[in-house]
Design a protein around this motif. Structure first.
Motif, mmCIF file in Angstrom:
data_model
loop_
_atom_site.group_PDB
_atom_site.id
_atom_site.type_symbol
_atom_site.label_atom_id
_atom_site.label_comp_id
_atom_site.label_asym_id
_atom_site.label_seq_id
_atom_site.Cartn_x
_atom_site.Cartn_y
_atom_site.Cartn_z
ATOM 1 N N LEU A 63 0.816 -1.229 0.000
ATOM 2 C CA LEU A 63 0.000 0.000 0.000
ATOM 3 C C LEU A 63 0.844 1.271 0.000
ATOM 4 N N ASN A 64 2.098 1.159 -0.331
ATOM 5 C CA ASN A 64 3.038 2.269 -0.173
ATOM 6 C C ASN A 64 4.286 1.974 -0.994
ATOM 7 N N PRO A 65 4.643 2.805 -1.973
ATOM 8 C CA PRO A 65 5.861 2.553 -2.751
ATOM 9 C C PRO A 65 7.116 2.443 -1.886
ATOM 10 N N ALA A 66 7.151 3.160 -0.760
ATOM 11 C CA ALA A 66 8.323 3.076 0.112
ATOM 12 C C ALA A 66 8.476 1.677 0.689
ATOM 13 N N VAL A 67 7.363 1.023 0.991
ATOM 14 C CA VAL A 67 7.415 -0.360 1.480
ATOM 15 C C VAL A 67 7.902 -1.286 0.378
ATOM 16 N N SER A 68 7.362 -1.141 -0.822
ATOM 17 C CA SER A 68 7.773 -1.988 -1.943
ATOM 18 C C SER A 68 9.263 -1.827 -2.244
ATOM 19 N N ILE A 69 9.727 -0.585 -2.263
ATOM 20 C CA ILE A 69 11.139 -0.315 -2.554
ATOM 21 C C ILE A 69 12.022 -0.841 -1.430
ATOM 22 N N GLY A 70 11.626 -0.606 -0.188
ATOM 23 C CA GLY A 70 12.420 -1.087 0.938
ATOM 24 C C GLY A 70 12.546 -2.600 0.936
ATOM 25 N N LEU A 71 11.460 -3.310 0.689
ATOM 26 C CA LEU A 71 11.504 -4.772 0.640
ATOM 27 C C LEU A 71 12.351 -5.263 -0.528
ATOM 28 N N ALA A 72 12.300 -4.544 -1.648
ATOM 29 C CA ALA A 72 13.125 -4.927 -2.795
ATOM 30 C C ALA A 72 14.610 -4.757 -2.488
ATOM 31 N N ILE A 73 14.953 -3.700 -1.772
ATOM 32 C CA ILE A 73 16.370 -3.464 -1.441
ATOM 33 C C ILE A 73 16.925 -4.576 -0.567
ATOM 34 N N ILE A 193 4.730 9.961 4.529
ATOM 35 C CA ILE A 193 5.452 8.683 4.655
ATOM 36 C C ILE A 193 5.014 7.656 3.611
ATOM 37 N N ASN A 194 4.500 8.144 2.486
ATOM 38 C CA ASN A 194 3.962 7.264 1.457
ATOM 39 C C ASN A 194 3.805 8.102 0.182
ATOM 40 N N PRO A 195 4.686 7.899 -0.813
ATOM 41 C CA PRO A 195 4.600 8.715 -2.029
ATOM 42 C C PRO A 195 3.252 8.621 -2.743
ATOM 43 N N ALA A 196 2.659 7.423 -2.791
ATOM 44 C CA ALA A 196 1.375 7.252 -3.480
ATOM 45 C C ALA A 196 0.256 7.969 -2.743
ATOM 46 N N ARG A 197 0.299 7.912 -1.414
ATOM 47 C CA ARG A 197 -0.727 8.562 -0.596
ATOM 48 C C ARG A 197 -0.784 10.062 -0.865
ATOM 49 N N ASP A 198 0.367 10.661 -1.156
ATOM 50 C CA ASP A 198 0.418 12.105 -1.384
ATOM 51 C C ASP A 198 0.279 12.465 -2.855
ATOM 52 N N ILE A 222 8.818 16.721 -2.056
ATOM 53 C CA ILE A 222 9.308 16.314 -0.732
ATOM 54 C C ILE A 222 8.601 15.072 -0.198
ATOM 55 N N PRO A 223 7.254 14.995 -0.238
ATOM 56 C CA PRO A 223 6.602 13.774 0.247
ATOM 57 C C PRO A 223 6.735 12.582 -0.703
ATOM 58 N N VAL A 224 7.410 12.767 -1.825
ATOM 59 C CA VAL A 224 7.731 11.635 -2.701
ATOM 60 C C VAL A 224 9.169 11.185 -2.460
ATOM 61 N N LEU A 225 10.102 12.119 -2.529
ATOM 62 C CA LEU A 225 11.514 11.779 -2.387
ATOM 63 C C LEU A 225 11.876 11.423 -0.946
ATOM 64 N N GLY A 226 11.341 12.155 0.016
ATOM 65 C CA GLY A 226 11.663 11.896 1.417
ATOM 66 C C GLY A 226 11.360 10.474 1.852
ATOM 67 N N PRO A 227 10.155 9.947 1.597
ATOM 68 C CA PRO A 227 9.865 8.568 1.970
ATOM 69 C C PRO A 227 10.743 7.535 1.268
ATOM 70 N N ILE A 228 11.099 7.799 0.011
ATOM 71 C CA ILE A 228 11.966 6.851 -0.691
ATOM 72 C C ILE A 228 13.350 6.814 -0.040
#
Length: 243
Positions: A63-73, A193-198, A222-228
């Motif tokens: 539900l959050n690109p930051a979660v998807s990216i973090g898990l991929a890393i 804390i969620n690029p898609a949410r914003d 900022i709410p896109v790059l910061g969470p990533i």
């Protein structure tokens, strides 16, 4: 229910409840007008619970690109699926925000403050300071992702014939985590804390016929790059501590 559909619907319900409570608290003449920060943070946490309950069995409920990216890393999610999940999350966020606008349309018309109307779609800082606003989003998302990495599944015992775990109640930990972040760390930027949410609702705000729109794009990165960045730091630290 595909992974794409699960992420789309889960994010839609997250935003429907999350932006819905902001509309209820901020827009003029609603039943919840001036309900306050505790009402907003609580409903956002319950919105996370709702979205996770729907999506978890099928997609893992990022539900959050930051979660998807973090898990991929950290190697727990395929990089090939990241774009698919991000598109589903953005689309779901836009639909959820559209439903909020449709439901509260009369109250949007009665509300004169352009900033309040914008806040029902996307975040903005309490005090504009790009560096500190970025830092707030990084710290908030770092907290979210690093703690999620440490969530554990119930230990299975094949000798037992009864189900193990809490079922849908397993969504409670991440809900509590988002609630805590909102209460403790959300006062500076509104804790996207969620690029898609914003970004999804921000795009929708630009498209909808809303009277007296304010400029939304100067802060939008900022709410896109910061969470990533926060997710990447959490992933790197997790790898460093656990490898």
């Amino acid at each position: 229910m595909s992974q794409f559909t699960a992420e789309f619907l889960g994010t839609m319900f997250l935003i429907l409840i999350g932006n819905g409570v902001v509309a209820n608290v901020l827009l003029k003449d609603t039943k919840g007008n001036n309900g306050g920060w505790i009402v907003i943070t609580t409903a956002w946490a319950l919105g996370v619970f709702t979205g996770v309950v729907i999506a978890a069995p099928y997609s893992g409920a990022h539900l959050n690109p930051a979660v998807s990216i973090g898990l991929a890393i950290i190697g727990k999610f395929s990089w090939n699926l990241v774009p698919v999940f991000v598109m589903a999350q953005l689309g779901g966020a836009m639909l959820g925000s559209f439903l909020v606008w449709a439901m509260y349309n009369d109250h949007y018309r009665r509300t004169d403050d352009a900033g309040l109307k914008m806040a029902t779609f996307c975040t903005s800082p309490a005090i504009r300071n790009n560096f500190k606003n970025m830092l707030s989003e990084i710290i908030g998302t770092f907290t979210l992702i690093f703690v999620i990495f440490h969530f554990t599944e119930p230990v299975m015992n094949n000798d037992l014939q009864t189900p193990i775990g809490m079922g849908s109640l397993g969504a409670i930990p991440v809900s509590f985590l988002v609630w805590a972040i909102g209460l403790a760390l959300g006062g500076t930027t509104g804790y996207a804390i969620n690029p898609a949410r914003d970004l999804g609702p921000r795009i929708l705000y630009a498209l909808l016929p809303i009277k007296g729109k304010t400029n939304i794009w100067g802060y939008s990165w900022i709410p896109v790059l910061g969470p990533i960045i926060g997710a990447a730091i959490a992933a790197i630290l997790y790898i460093a501590l656990t490898v």
